[in-house]
Scaffold this motif. Structure first.
Motif, PDB file in Angstrom:
ATOM      1  N   GLN A  74      24.557 -36.715 -42.584  1.00 36.09           N
ATOM      2  CA  GLN A  74      26.072 -37.368 -42.714  1.00 36.09           C
ATOM      3  C   GLN A  74      26.501 -37.855 -41.498  1.00 36.09           C
ATOM      4  OE1 GLN A  74      28.922 -34.441 -44.160  1.00 36.09           O
ATOM      5  NE2 GLN A  74      28.429 -32.876 -42.680  1.00 36.09           N
ATOM      6  N   LEU A  75      27.413 -38.753 -41.429  1.00 40.24           N
ATOM      7  CA  LEU A  75      27.956 -39.456 -40.288  1.00 40.24           C
ATOM      8  C   LEU A  75      29.075 -38.459 -39.859  1.00 40.24           C
ATOM      9  CD1 LEU A  75      28.174 -41.692 -38.046  1.00 40.24           C
ATOM     10  CD2 LEU A  75      29.443 -43.032 -39.864  1.00 40.24           C
ATOM     11  N   ILE A  76      29.009 -38.224 -38.555  1.00 43.08           N
ATOM     12  CA  ILE A  76      30.326 -37.604 -37.999  1.00 43.08           C
ATOM     13  C   ILE A  76      30.822 -38.483 -37.000  1.00 43.08           C
ATOM     14  CG2 ILE A  76      31.256 -35.649 -36.864  1.00 43.08           C
ATOM     15  CD1 ILE A  76      28.886 -33.860 -37.803  1.00 43.08           C
ATOM     16  N   GLN A  77      31.760 -39.158 -37.387  1.00 46.63           N
ATOM     17  CA  GLN A  77      32.324 -40.208 -36.505  1.00 46.63           C
ATOM     18  C   GLN A  77      33.447 -39.552 -35.596  1.00 46.63           C
ATOM     19  OE1 GLN A  77      34.005 -43.810 -38.391  1.00 46.63           O
ATOM     20  NE2 GLN A  77      35.010 -44.422 -36.439  1.00 46.63           N
ATOM     21  N   ARG A  78      33.097 -39.883 -34.362  1.00 45.12           N
ATOM     22  CA  ARG A  78      34.212 -39.461 -33.330  1.00 45.12           C
ATOM     23  C   ARG A  78      34.611 -40.653 -32.378  1.00 45.12           C
ATOM     24  NH1 ARG A  78      30.884 -34.564 -33.057  1.00 45.12           N
ATOM     25  NH2 ARG A  78      31.744 -32.951 -34.208  1.00 45.12           N
ATOM     26  N   ALA A  79      35.160 -40.315 -31.263  1.00 48.45           N
ATOM     27  CA  ALA A  79      35.684 -41.342 -30.337  1.00 48.45           C
ATOM     28  C   ALA A  79      34.515 -42.130 -29.433  1.00 48.45           C
ATOM     29  CB  ALA A  79      36.671 -40.818 -29.193  1.00 48.45           C
ATOM     30  N   LEU A 108      19.916 -26.548 -34.542  1.00 49.12           N
ATOM     31  CA  LEU A 108      19.482 -26.694 -35.882  1.00 49.12           C
ATOM     32  C   LEU A 108      18.060 -26.258 -36.190  1.00 49.12           C
ATOM     33  CD1 LEU A 108      20.045 -28.171 -38.862  1.00 49.12           C
ATOM     34  CD2 LEU A 108      18.684 -30.186 -37.552  1.00 49.12           C
ATOM     35  N   LEU A 109      17.339 -26.363 -35.350  1.00 48.16           N
ATOM     36  CA  LEU A 109      15.899 -25.649 -35.603  1.00 48.16           C
ATOM     37  C   LEU A 109      15.958 -24.231 -35.755  1.00 48.16           C
ATOM     38  CD1 LEU A 109      13.576 -27.890 -33.149  1.00 48.16           C
ATOM     39  CD2 LEU A 109      13.853 -28.144 -35.690  1.00 48.16           C
ATOM     40  N   LEU A 110      16.468 -23.632 -34.951  1.00 49.38           N
ATOM     41  CA  LEU A 110      16.819 -22.289 -34.840  1.00 49.38           C
ATOM     42  C   LEU A 110      17.379 -21.633 -36.403  1.00 49.38           C
ATOM     43  CD1 LEU A 110      17.979 -21.214 -31.300  1.00 49.38           C
ATOM     44  CD2 LEU A 110      15.489 -20.977 -32.243  1.00 49.38           C
ATOM     45  N   GLU A 111      18.493 -22.650 -36.700  1.00 51.29           N
ATOM     46  CA  GLU A 111      18.954 -22.174 -37.850  1.00 51.29           C
ATOM     47  C   GLU A 111      18.026 -22.258 -39.049  1.00 51.29           C
ATOM     48  OE1 GLU A 111      23.137 -23.216 -40.735  1.00 51.29           O
ATOM     49  OE2 GLU A 111      22.794 -24.275 -38.634  1.00 51.29           O
ATOM     50  N   VAL A 112      17.344 -23.755 -39.069  1.00 51.99           N
ATOM     51  CA  VAL A 112      16.192 -23.841 -40.290  1.00 51.99           C
ATOM     52  C   VAL A 112      15.222 -22.701 -40.120  1.00 51.99           C
ATOM     53  CG1 VAL A 112      14.523 -25.285 -41.008  1.00 51.99           C
ATOM     54  CG2 VAL A 112      16.754 -26.228 -40.334  1.00 51.99           C
ATOM     55  N   LEU A 138      23.036 -32.646 -39.547  1.00 53.93           N
ATOM     56  CA  LEU A 138      22.011 -32.501 -40.532  1.00 53.93           C
ATOM     57  C   LEU A 138      22.345 -31.125 -41.134  1.00 53.93           C
ATOM     58  CD1 LEU A 138      19.031 -33.285 -38.296  1.00 53.93           C
ATOM     59  CD2 LEU A 138      19.884 -34.621 -40.155  1.00 53.93           C
ATOM     60  N   ASP A 139      22.189 -30.858 -42.457  1.00 52.91           N
ATOM     61  CA  ASP A 139      22.588 -29.668 -43.130  1.00 52.91           C
ATOM     62  C   ASP A 139      21.422 -28.568 -43.329  1.00 52.91           C
ATOM     63  OD1 ASP A 139      24.754 -28.409 -44.953  1.00 52.91           O
ATOM     64  OD2 ASP A 139      23.020 -28.092 -46.405  1.00 52.91           O
ATOM     65  N   ALA A 140      21.371 -27.559 -42.642  1.00 51.85           N
ATOM     66  CA  ALA A 140      20.138 -26.707 -42.765  1.00 51.85           C
ATOM     67  C   ALA A 140      19.882 -26.253 -44.122  1.00 51.85           C
ATOM     68  CB  ALA A 140      20.451 -25.774 -41.607  1.00 51.85           C
ATOM     69  N   LYS A 141      20.866 -25.787 -44.517  1.00 52.94           N
ATOM     70  CA  LYS A 141      20.872 -25.266 -46.111  1.00 52.94           C
ATOM     71  C   LYS A 141      20.187 -26.007 -46.971  1.00 52.94           C
ATOM     72  CE  LYS A 141      23.433 -22.946 -49.819  1.00 52.94           C
ATOM     73  NZ  LYS A 141      23.254 -24.011 -50.942  1.00 52.94           N
ATOM     74  N   THR A 142      20.299 -27.517 -47.192  1.00 53.01           N
ATOM     75  CA  THR A 142      19.601 -28.351 -48.105  1.00 53.01           C
ATOM     76  C   THR A 142      18.182 -28.523 -47.415  1.00 53.01           C
ATOM     77  OG1 THR A 142      21.649 -29.486 -48.310  1.00 53.01           O
ATOM     78  CG2 THR A 142      19.768 -30.812 -48.651  1.00 53.01           C
ATOM     79  N   ILE A 143      18.024 -28.554 -46.121  1.00 51.64           N
ATOM     80  CA  ILE A 143      16.720 -28.886 -45.555  1.00 51.64           C
ATOM     81  C   ILE A 143      15.765 -27.588 -46.066  1.00 51.64           C
ATOM     82  CG2 ILE A 143      15.221 -28.805 -43.285  1.00 51.64           C
ATOM     83  CD1 ILE A 143      17.437 -30.282 -42.180  1.00 51.64           C
TER      84      ILE A 143
END
Length: 245
Positions: free
Chosen positions: A238-243, A1-5, A206-211
């Protein structure tokens, strides 16, 4: 994420005629001090407030400092608090009351762990105190940490990152336990590898575009440039629910 931001931030600031120089803060803050002296920047932005020699250099130069939680980024909200609520509400809804927090083994990442833990503690104020432990990146102590949590009655773990959460998953397997039946695990960052971990990892994305949109608008306003309006940060997490929960 940090690299994308960082990549998106470089591109967006360039459109406004601002050049971003990316620096990694060291223990002595020397590279930030040198950058302030050599580059004569118009502002310094960081994930967390600067400290030590780096802070002294920025303050002495009268340069604005923009970081998560600073007044300039009020539109972002207090990200650690909103993510803390997401995680705690998700786990409590599944019957969990006794939570733990897993720090990454890399000591240089400790401030990030403290940041997320502060948000968790605020959201879990009515729950028993959150247990904490550090797990080595190679998983060498993960099984022992998991056993200690189980003995203390912990039923769910929030990790500092998805990578740390995967180390905890390794510890659960090494301890002969099951996830989420014996111990639920939740990360943050929602890296792609989490979708194929064993079991697939619940996380907060975490959405890098919005940040970047919120950050750039705040920087331009701080630097006296006209702003077309303050973008919404409603979709930053946003919550990403998995197992795994």
């Amino acid at each position: 994420l940090l690299l994308e931001v960082g990549s998106r931030l470089t591109t967006e600031l360039a459109r406004h005629g601002v050049v971003l120089s990316l620096q990694f803060e060291t223990d002595d803050g020397r590279n930030v001090v040198d950058a302030v002296a050599d580059l004569n920047p118009i502002a310094v932005t960081s994930v967390f407030p600067l400290g030590g020699a780096a802070l002294e250099a920025v303050t002495a130069a009268g340069i604005p400092q923009i970081y998560l939680g600073s007044a300039q980024l009020h539109a972002m909200g207090e990200l650690h608090l909103s993510i803390g609520r997401l995680r705690v509400e998700h786990l409590v809804a599944r019957g969990h009351q006794r939570l733990a927090f897993a720090y990454a083994g890399d000591e240089t990442l400790r401030p990030l762990g403290d940041y997320w833990l502060t948000g968790l503690r605020a959201a879990a104020a009515e729950l028993p105190e959150i247990a904490t432990a550090t797990v080595a990146a190679d998983g060498s102590d993960a099984a022992d940490v998991v056993r200690d949590w189980i003995a203390a009655g912990v039923t769910a773990v929030c990790a500092q990152s998805d990578e740390t959460a995967m180390v905890v998953l390794h510890g659960i397997r090494e301890a002969g336990l099951r996830c989420p039946q014996d111990l639920a695990v939740m990360g943050v960052d929602a890296i792609p590898l989490g979708a194929v971990s064993g079991p697939p990892l619940t996380s907060v994305g975490l959405d890098a575009k919005t940040i970047v949109e919120v950050s750039v608008a705040a920087m331009m306003t701080e630097l006296g440039f006209p702003s077309a309006g303050e973008p919404s940060s409603a979709n930053v997490a946003q919550l990403i629910q998995r197992a795994s929960t």
